[in-house]
Scaffold this motif. Structure first.
Motif, short mmCIF file in Angstrom:
data_model
loop_
_atom_site.label_atom_id
_atom_site.label_comp_id
_atom_site.label_asym_id
_atom_site.label_seq_id
_atom_site.Cartn_x
_atom_site.Cartn_y
_atom_site.Cartn_z
N GLY A 197 -12.55 7.05 -13.20
CA GLY A 197 -12.79 5.65 -12.89
C GLY A 197 -12.52 5.31 -11.44
N THR A 198 -11.47 5.93 -10.86
CA THR A 198 -11.14 5.70 -9.45
C THR A 198 -12.25 6.21 -8.54
OG1 THR A 198 -8.79 5.90 -9.96
CG2 THR A 198 -9.45 6.15 -7.66
N LEU A 199 -12.71 7.43 -8.79
CA LEU A 199 -13.75 8.02 -7.95
C LEU A 199 -15.05 7.25 -8.06
CD1 LEU A 199 -12.98 11.78 -8.66
CD2 LEU A 199 -12.64 10.59 -6.49
N LEU A 200 -15.38 6.77 -9.27
CA LEU A 200 -16.59 5.99 -9.43
C LEU A 200 -16.52 4.69 -8.63
CD1 LEU A 200 -19.34 5.99 -10.93
CD2 LEU A 200 -18.22 4.61 -12.69
N ALA A 201 -15.35 4.05 -8.65
CA ALA A 201 -15.17 2.82 -7.86
C ALA A 201 -15.34 3.11 -6.37
CB ALA A 201 -13.81 2.20 -8.15
N GLY A 239 0.80 -1.21 0.00
CA GLY A 239 0.00 0.00 0.00
C GLY A 239 0.84 1.27 0.00
N VAL A 240 1.92 1.28 0.78
CA VAL A 240 2.82 2.43 0.79
C VAL A 240 3.42 2.64 -0.60
CG1 VAL A 240 4.99 3.33 1.71
CG2 VAL A 240 3.33 2.28 3.25
N GLY A 241 3.83 1.53 -1.23
CA GLY A 241 4.38 1.63 -2.57
C GLY A 241 3.39 2.16 -3.57
N GLY A 242 2.10 1.84 -3.40
CA GLY A 242 1.09 2.34 -4.31
C GLY A 242 0.76 3.81 -4.12
N MET A 243 1.02 4.35 -2.92
CA MET A 243 0.67 5.74 -2.64
C MET A 243 1.86 6.70 -2.69
SD MET A 243 -2.24 5.48 0.36
CE MET A 243 -1.58 4.07 1.25
N VAL A 244 2.99 6.29 -2.13
CA VAL A 244 4.15 7.18 -2.07
C VAL A 244 5.00 6.92 -3.31
CG1 VAL A 244 6.13 7.93 -0.72
CG2 VAL A 244 4.07 7.10 0.43
N GLY A 245 4.68 7.60 -4.38
CA GLY A 245 5.40 7.40 -5.64
C GLY A 245 5.79 8.70 -6.27
N SER A 246 5.49 8.80 -7.57
CA SER A 246 5.89 9.99 -8.31
C SER A 246 5.22 11.25 -7.80
CB SER A 246 5.58 9.80 -9.80
OG SER A 246 4.20 9.49 -9.97
N PHE A 257 -3.37 9.50 -2.84
CA PHE A 257 -3.67 8.44 -1.88
C PHE A 257 -4.51 7.30 -2.48
CE2 PHE A 257 -3.16 12.39 0.52
CZ PHE A 257 -2.21 12.02 1.47
N VAL A 258 -4.57 7.21 -3.80
CA VAL A 258 -5.48 6.23 -4.40
C VAL A 258 -4.88 4.83 -4.46
CG1 VAL A 258 -6.60 8.00 -5.78
CG2 VAL A 258 -4.68 6.72 -6.75
N GLY A 259 -3.68 4.62 -3.95
CA GLY A 259 -3.05 3.31 -4.09
C GLY A 259 -3.42 2.28 -3.04
N PHE A 260 -4.24 2.66 -2.04
CA PHE A 260 -4.52 1.71 -0.96
C PHE A 260 -5.41 0.56 -1.42
CE2 PHE A 260 -7.77 5.04 -0.60
CZ PHE A 260 -8.93 4.28 -0.66
N ASP A 261 -6.11 0.71 -2.56
CA ASP A 261 -6.99 -0.38 -3.00
C ASP A 261 -6.21 -1.60 -3.45
OD1 ASP A 261 -5.97 0.96 -5.17
OD2 ASP A 261 -7.75 0.69 -6.42
N VAL A 262 -4.89 -1.45 -3.66
CA VAL A 262 -4.08 -2.63 -4.01
C VAL A 262 -4.06 -3.63 -2.85
CG1 VAL A 262 -1.91 -1.62 -3.18
CG2 VAL A 262 -1.85 -3.35 -4.95
N ILE A 263 -4.23 -3.14 -1.62
CA ILE A 263 -4.27 -4.05 -0.46
C ILE A 263 -5.53 -4.91 -0.51
CG2 ILE A 263 -4.33 -4.15 2.05
CD1 ILE A 263 -2.79 -1.52 2.11
#
Length: 635
Positions: free
Chosen positions: A397-401, A46-53, A248-254
C-alpha cells in the motif's frame, strides 16, 4: 411563576442566541483545523515517523542476514531512493497545503475514484502499522522484564494456535494504543509536545550510541578475516536496500499535517528534507558503529544494539538503549495515530466516507471521532492479530501511494495553467468562499511566467525538430507519453524481477528485452521533457521533472513486484472491499456529485473538467458573506 425558574421570554432569548451560534459551530466542527505546527514540530514529527523500531531491530537483522557491514551502504541507497518520493510529497505539500497527503494529491490530479482507492490503502497502512508498532513496543518492554507480562496472560487468560491470530491477547499493546489515542485527541499541541519529548530522548540515545560505539569500535571487524566489508557482495547491498527502504516511509506524516502548519509553503519541504537527512544519518551512523563494535555474523537480530553493549562489558548502556527504543517506538506510534484520523477526515469531508469523521472538535480542533474510532480499531487488531504476516501487505500500500504521487507530479506539471483571479465589479474585494467539501479547500500559491507557452504544448525551441508532435491537441502527446512510460516501467520491473527466475529467459533474450524497454522508457521521458511545464517562482518544485518522478515510479514498481503473490491476493481483496464502500456509499454522498444549482445568495461553483489544478474548484461569494478570519487560529 416560581422563583428561580426561567421565564418563557428568557428561554426564547436563549434559543435565539443558540441559533445564532449554531452555524458558526457547525462550520468549525466540519472544516477548521488549527494552524499551530512550526517547522520544528513537523520535522520532529517526520523524524518520529522514521527513526523508530527499525533502528533497533532492522539494523541488526539486515546486517547479519543480508548485507553484513555494507548495511550502511544499503541505508544510504535506500535514503536516496526515498528522497525521490519525498521530493514529490514536498512539492505537493507546499502547493496544496491541506490535510490528506497521498489521497489529496491523487484527488486533484487524477480524480475521485483513484483518490479513494489510494486513501483506502493509506488507511490500512496506518492501522496495520500502528498495531505492528504497538506489538513490537509490547514485546520489547516485556523482554526487559523477563516476559512476565506474556507469562501472566497465558496463565490467567489463555493462549491459542489459530492462523492470523497471536498466540495470546496482547493487552499491553492495546493499552498503549488507547492511551496514545487519548493524548492525540487532546489536540495537535499536546501531540506535538509528547512527540518533542520522546524524539528528544530518542535522538539523545542515538547520539550516545554513536559516540560510545566509535569509542568501542574495532576496525578488525571489517577485515577479511571476519568476512570483509561486503560479504554478500553487490546483490546483498541491493537486497538490503529493499529492506531498508521501509525504514524511511514515515515522512508522509508531514504532508498529512500540512493543513496544521503555520507556513506550509516553506515548512513542509524544509521539514521533509531535514527529517529525511536526520533519519538517514542516524541509520548510517548506528549501523556503522554496530558492525564495528562486534563481528557482523555474531549479531543478535532481535536486539542487536543492546546485545552489542552487553558483550563489550557495558551492561548499563544496554538499559539506556532499551529506554531509547521504547521512546522511539512511542514517536512512531504517535505519528501514525496523528496522521490516521486526518486522512479519514479528508475523505469524509469530501463525502467519500462517513460524515461523522468530518467533524472537528470546536475546542481542540482535531477530528476526535476519527481519532477514537480508529484508535479502538487499531487497538483491537493489536490485541488479537498476529501482524507479522501483514507487514508485506502494508509495504504494498505504501509503494502504491508513492507511485501515484509521483505520477501526479508529472500530471500536475503539464496541466494547463489559468491566469490568477482578480476581483471584478461583481465581487469587489478578495475572492473567498464558504467551503462545503474538502476539495473546495484547495489553495494554490505562486505566480506563473506569463511569457511562456501554455503547459502541455511543445517548447518553441524544439518545434523545428519535433514539428510532427505539434499537430496534436495540447496535452494529448503528454498523455500518451505518460502512459507509455508507465507501461515500459512495469515491463522493465517484470524483466528485472522475473526475467531469470519465473520467465526463464535466455541470457540474450533477457538483455535484448531489457534494452528495448529501457529505450522506450527513455524516449517517453524525452518526449515529456520536450513539452512546456508549469513554473512557479515562490514555491518549492522538484528539479529534473519528469526524470526524478519517473525514477521513483520505476523503483516503486520493482519493489512491489518483489513482494509475494499472497500479498497481492490480500491486496486485491482489500481493493474489492474499498470499491464496495465507494460504490455503496461514497459515490452517492460525494460532495463533488452533489453540487446544487447556485441560489441568489449561495456559493457559486464553476468546475472546468479539463482545466488546471487551480481550475478544479473556483468559487465566488459576495463579500458580505465572506467568513472572517479568526486570528486565534493562526497560532
Amino acid at each position: 411563576m416560581a422563583q428561580g425558574l426561567p421565564s418563557m421570554a428568557s428561554l426564547a432569548r436563549l434559543c435565539q442566541k443558540l441559533n445564532r451560534l449554531k452555524p458558526l459551530e457547525d462550520s468549525t466542527m466540519e472544516t477548521s483545523l488549527r494552524r499551530c505546527l512550526s517547522t520544528l514540530d513537523l520535522t520532529l514529527l517526520g523524524v518520529g515517523g522514521m527513526v523508530g523500531s527499525g533502528l533497533y531491530v532492522l539494523t541488526g537483522a539486515v546486517a547479519k542476514d543480508v548485507a553484513g557491514p555494507a548495511v550502511l551502504l544499503s541505508f544510504g541507497v535506500a535514503a536516496v531512493a526515498s528522497l525521490l518520493a519525498a521530493l514529490c510529497y514536498a512539492e505537493f505539500g507546499a502547493r496544496v497545503p491541506r490535510t490528506g497527503s497521498a489521497y489529496l494529491f491523487t484527488y486533484v490530479s487524477m480524480g475521485e475514484l483513484w483518490a479513494f482507492l489510494i486513501g483506502w490503502n493509506v488507511l490500512l497502512e496506518y492501522i496495520i502499522g500502528g498495531a505492528a508498532v504497538a506489538r513490537a513496543w509490547s514485546g520489547y518492554l516485556d523482554s526487559m522484564f523477563s516476559h512476565s507480562v506474556r507469562n501472566f496472560t497465558e496463565t490467567h487468560v489463555g493462549s491459542w494456535q489459530v492462523p492470523l491470530l497471536g498466540h495470546y491477547p496482547d493487552f499491553l499493546a492495546a493499552g498503549i494504543i488507547l492511551l496514545a489515542s487519548a493524548f492525540v485527541s487532546c489536540g495537535a499541541r499536546v501531540s506535538s509536545w509528547l512527540n518533542h519529548t520522546f524524539s528528544a530522548i530518542s535522538l539523545l540515545v542515538i547520539l550516545f550510541i554513536v559516540i560510545l560505539g566509535f569509542i568501542l569500535a574495532q576496525p578488525h571487524n571489517w577485515s577479511a578475516e571476519e568476512g570483509g566489508f561486503a560479504p554478500f557482495g553487490f546483490s546483498g547491498v541491493m537486497a538490503g536496500t529493499a529492506s531498508c527502504f521501509y525504514a524511511f516511509v514515515g515522512f508522509d506524516v508531514i504532508a498529512a499535517s500540512s493543513e496544521e502548519a503555520q507556513n506550509p509553503q516553506r515548512s513542509v519541504p524544509l521539514a521533509i528534507a531535514i527529517s529525511l537527512a536526520i533519519a538517514a544519518g542516524a541509520y548510517i551512523l548506528v549501523s556503522t558503529v554496530l558492525t564495528l563494535m562486534v563481528p557482523w555474523h555474531s549479531l543478535d537480530p532481535d536486539s542487536a544494539l543492546a546485545d552489542a553493549f552487553y558483550r563489550r562489558g557495558y551492561r548499563w548502556a544496554g538499559f539506556i538503549v532499551a529506554a531509547g527504543s521504547i521512546c522511539a517506538m512511542n514517536t512512531v506510534l504517535l505519528s501514525l495515530l496523528f496522521s490516521l484520523p486526518r486522512i479519514v477526515y479528508a475523505m469524509a469531508a469530501d463525502g467519500l466516507f462517513f460524515q461523522v469523521f468530518a467533524r472537528v472538535h470546536p475546542r481542540t480542533q482535531v477530528p476526535v471521532a476519527g481519532t477514537l474510532a480508529f484508535g479502538l480499531l487499531t487497538a483491537f487488531l493489536a490485541l488479537l492479530l498476529d501482524l507479522e504476516s501483514l507487514v508485506q501487505f502494508l509495504s504494498l500500500g505504501t509503494l502504491l501511494a508513492y507511485t501515484f504521487v509521483a505520477t501526479s507530479i508529472i500530471v500536475l506539471r503539464f496541466q494547463k495553467s489559468s491566469p490568477p483571479s482578480s476581483p471584478g465589479p461583481a465581487s469587489p474585494g478578495p475572492l473567498t468562499k464558504q467551503h462545503s467539501s474538502f476539495s473546495d479547500h484547495l489553495q494554490l500559491v505562486g505566480t506563473t511566467h506569463a511569457s511562456l507557452p501554455e503547459p502541455g504544448e511543445l517548447q518553441p525551441a524544439l518545434r523545428p525538430y519535433l514539428g510532427f508532435l505539434d499537430g496534436y491537441s495540447p496535452g494529448a502527446v503528454v498523455t500518451w507519453a505518460l502512459g507509455v512510460m508507465l507501461a515500459s516501467a512495469i515491463t522493465i520491473g517484470c524483466v528485472l524481477v522475473f526475467g531469470n527466475s519465473t520467465l526463464h529467459l535466455p541470457h540474450w533474450g533477457y538483455i535484448l528485452l531489457l534494452l528495448l524497454t529501457s529505450v522506450v522508457f527513455l524516449l517517453s521521458l524525452l518526449i515529456l521533457g520536450a513539452h512546456q511545464q508549469q513554473y512557479r517562482e515562490d514555491l518549492f518544485q522538484i528539479p529534473m521533472v519528469p526524470l526524478i518522478p519517473a525514477l521513483s515510479i520505476l523503483l516503486n514498481i520493482c519493489l512491489m513486484l518483489k513482494l509475494s503473490y499472497l500479498t497481492w491476493v490480500r491486496f486485491s481483496i482489500w481493493l474489492l472491499m474499498g470499491l464496495a464502500v465507494y460504490f455503496g456509499y461514497g459515490i452517492r454522498h460525494s460532495k463533488e456529485n452533489q453540487r446544487e444549482l447556485p441560489g441568489p445568495n449561495s456559493t457559486h461553483y464553476v468546475v472546468f473538467p479539463r482545466g488546471s489544478l487551480e481550475e478544479t474548484v473556483q468559487a465566488v461569494q459576495p463579500p458580505s458573506q465572506a467568513p472572517a478570519q479568526d486570528p486565534g487560529h493562526m497560532e
